[in-house]
Design a protein around this motif. Structure first.
Motif, PDB file in Angstrom:
ATOM      1  N   VAL A 191       1.992   3.706  -6.890  1.00  0.00           N
ATOM      2  CA  VAL A 191       0.560   3.497  -6.665  1.00  0.00           C
ATOM      3  C   VAL A 191       0.391   2.042  -6.228  1.00  0.00           C
ATOM      4  CG1 VAL A 191      -1.743   3.486  -7.669  1.00  0.00           C
ATOM      5  CG2 VAL A 191      -0.074   5.216  -8.386  1.00  0.00           C
ATOM      6  N   GLY A 200      -6.437   1.767  -6.772  1.00  0.00           N
ATOM      7  CA  GLY A 200      -5.094   2.176  -6.379  1.00  0.00           C
ATOM      8  C   GLY A 200      -5.074   3.340  -5.411  1.00  0.00           C
ATOM      9  N   GLN A 251      -2.068   6.172  -3.779  1.00  0.00           N
ATOM     10  CA  GLN A 251      -0.707   6.661  -3.943  1.00  0.00           C
ATOM     11  C   GLN A 251       0.045   6.649  -2.611  1.00  0.00           C
ATOM     12  OE1 GLN A 251       0.958   7.873  -6.861  1.00  0.00           O
ATOM     13  NE2 GLN A 251       2.732   7.822  -5.490  1.00  0.00           N
TER      14      GLN A 251
END
Length: 121
Positions: free
Chosen positions: A92, A114, A116
């Motif tokens: 992340v 964040g 991914q």
């Protein structure tokens, strides 16, 4: 209220490329540095790349020559171009910035939520 919002990310095969971006919004007087960190499962969050307001950069050894951080000061944005991705880049990715909000004396460090990035072998 100041926010950092990431965009981009996703899944790519090893050797591929991906770009992620982050926009700082809200009542901002000044942005000092902007940076990207990443955190893989079971590991500590680590610095990936950092860029100052004068465009000075530094990178983690593991991404040097593969990743490029850039910044658009007018748009309060920072981007990370990731090339030659490896499975170990899977994590992340978090946007980070040191900001002076309007009507505030001093600086505050902000984090995005964040995004991914997954690199398959």
């Amino acid at each position: 209220q100041v926010q950092l919002v990431e965009s981009g990310g996703g899944m790519v095969q090893a050797g591929g490329s991906l770009s992620i971006s982050c926009e700082a919004s809200g009542s901002i007087s000044k942005i000092n540095f902007m940076a990207w960190y990443r955190q893989a499962p079971g590991k500590q969050r680590q610095l990936v790349a950092k860029i100052t307001s004068s465009a000075s950069t530094n990178y983690a050894d593991s991404v040097k020559g593969r990743f490029t951080i850039s910044r658009n000061n007018a748009a309060n944005m920072v981007s990370l171009q990731m090339n030659s991705l490896k499975p170990e880049d899977t994590a992340v990715y978090y946007c980070n910035a040191e900001i002076t909000p309007t009507r505030v004396i001093g600086v505050i460090e902000y984090w995005g939520r964040g995004t991914q990035v997954t690199v398959s072998s």
